[in-house]
Each structure stands twice: as structure tokens, then as C-alpha cells.
Design an enzyme around this catalytic site. Sequence first.
Site, PDB file in Angstrom:
ATOM      1  N   GLU A 145       0.815  -1.134   0.065  1.00 10.92           N
ATOM      2  CA  GLU A 145       0.103  -0.084   0.034  1.00 10.92           C
ATOM      3  C   GLU A 145       0.819   1.061   0.097  1.00 10.92           C
ATOM      4  O   GLU A 145       0.472   2.241  -0.539  1.00 10.92           O
ATOM      5  CB  GLU A 145      -0.995  -0.036   1.056  1.00 10.92           C
ATOM      6  CG  GLU A 145      -1.930  -1.231   1.248  1.00 10.92           C
ATOM      7  CD  GLU A 145      -3.024  -1.097  -0.066  1.00 10.92           C
ATOM      8  OE1 GLU A 145      -4.129  -0.387   0.181  1.00 10.92           O
ATOM      9  OE2 GLU A 145      -2.611  -1.268  -1.114  1.00 10.92           O
ATOM     10  N   THR A 165      -6.233   7.702  -5.549  1.00 13.88           N
ATOM     11  CA  THR A 165      -6.205   7.711  -4.117  1.00 13.88           C
ATOM     12  C   THR A 165      -5.182   8.743  -3.677  1.00 13.88           C
ATOM     13  O   THR A 165      -5.632   9.390  -2.564  1.00 13.88           O
ATOM     14  CB  THR A 165      -5.475   6.431  -3.572  1.00 13.88           C
ATOM     15  OG1 THR A 165      -6.328   5.306  -4.237  1.00 13.88           O
ATOM     16  CG2 THR A 165      -5.571   6.302  -2.246  1.00 13.88           C
TER      17      THR A 165
END
Length: 328
Positions: free
Chosen positions: A150, A203
Amino acid sequence: MDTLQYKSDKKSNLPAVALGTEIKVFAPATVANVVCGFDVLGFAVNAPGDEVVMRLVEEPGVRLLKITGDDGKLPLNSDKNTVSASVKHYLAHIGREDVGVEIELHKKMPIGSGLGSSSASTVAGLYAINQLMGNLLTAKELVPFAMKGEEIACGYGHADNVAPAIMGGFVLVRSYEPLDVISLPVPQGMYAAIVYPEVDVPTKDARQMIRAKVQLKDAVTQWGNVAGLVSGLFLNDLDLVGRSMKDVLVEPTRSILIPDFEVLRKLAMENGAVGFGISGSGPSVFALTKDEESAKLITKAQQMHLHQINIQSQAYVSEVNTEGPKTL
């Protein structure tokens, strides 16, 4: 029948690995935040998800041979791709950097959808290598390695996608330092209705919109909602879960990026949702319902509206996935 070759580890007491062994793994998409639990709550769904094929080979090192379904968006460089980079961290941790690994990544879900695309890929890879190495780590112990993925994907190693993808079900990240992840119960009959409007909401950009400072009264409201949502899960009280799905910190800003967000909310609530919100950083939205029929009605109504405003969309109806990744 071919005879498998074995490669032993001379540096430790770890078992030998069978060269040529291959495994195919599916890992699920996830809904992060669950409205009020920014970076601390998430749950897994049965569809969509990603698949990884992994095999052990003679030549040491981790190589990403192929990616399908990404339209050329993802890097094949093993240090820059979330799957291979996470596998490298895992092998370094267990002292098996002498092992050779070949990986194929098959994207079965949209990238940048707010459904944990990078998380699903990373988790599939970690589950695969852990299986091939004899299940040396538990699901919970794999979470920090998935967080490395991530970090590569969006610049911040959060766990609200990867923890439920690995562990299944609802997960609470109680603390990041030290990392403390807790599995939560899943109420009976709960369904998720997910709609992905095909618009671009990166994101990294979505995270930059979030306020650095919040008012105390807003923080108090948010704490109460997070506690209420967790309590609702334990009490098997979907109405309490729904009442708690309110976000005064992040959603007011992020919802601006989602076409007709308030219309989509209205359609969800009119068709039986107990609560509605943004999945992850968006643009996907989700509703929780008490049954599958309501979930199907919601996705149908929302997709019809998006079509009317010339926006393509994809929809998924799923129970909460309590299994996590699985071998195919």
C-alpha cells in the site's frame, strides 16, 4: 510423472522448497473506512478480486513475468509493483532470499475504483508465497508485509484494505504503532451493494483533500459513530450499524469528486439500505443492506441513474467475505 527438484536452505532449519511447484490464488476486494472509520475499519467482499499465479524456480530472485487486465498501467519492475515488492519483503524476513519466484498477476477488478485494487493483488501474492513456503506466518502476521504494498501504491502504508483482504470479514485497526488489528463479527444477513462509477479519482489526490486539522466537536461525533458501528456489529444490530454510518470529517470533501453523490445516497436509502457511503477513497459507493434483494434493487437504481447522466458503471452485490484469500 516429472520428479520435482528440491532446494534446501543451508543457512537455517527452514524446510526445502519444491522447485516447479505452482499455486493460483484469489484475493478479495475490500470496502475501506466503512464511512466513519477512516483508515481503521474495513471489510472484504466476495467479488470482485484479483488472481496471482506463482511458481518456485531455480534462479534466485522475484520476477514478475506477466500482468493482464491492467491496460498497461502497472509496472513489471519487481521493486515497483506491489505484489513482487511485498513478496521480496516476506522472503527477506524469513531468510529465504535464495528462493526463485516467478509471478503472474491477473487483474480481475478495476484499478483506482476505491475497492482496494492494489490491496487485492498484494494479498494474493503474499498468501501464495506463504503457502509455497509452508505457511510460516499467520494471516495477521502477513498484514505488515501487505502494508508495504500500500505504501508503494499510494504513499502511505494503511491497513484498512489489506487487513480485511487477508483476514476476511470486518477488521478494526486499533493501532498502527504498534500494529494491532482485530477481527469483528459479521451480522447475519448483511449484504453489500457496490457501484463503481467509471470516473477517475486517484487515491493520492483524494487523500490530499482531507483536512489536516478537525474541530473537537466533529471528532467527538466521529468517535461516537465508530463506537456505534463496532457495537452494532457485536450486537448483530444492523439498524445501529446504519445509524452510525455517518462521516463528518472526510466524506463532505471526498463526495465532491463523485458524480451525483447525494442522488446515489437517496436512491440507496429509498431502496432498503441501512447505510450508505464512499468505498475507500472512491469513486465506488456502497450500501449495507439486510438482504440480497435490497442490494440488487440499489445497484440497479444507481446504475440506471448513472447511465442517464452518461456515466458508465460496474456493480457488485456480495455478502461479507469471511474467508479472505483462497487457493483456486
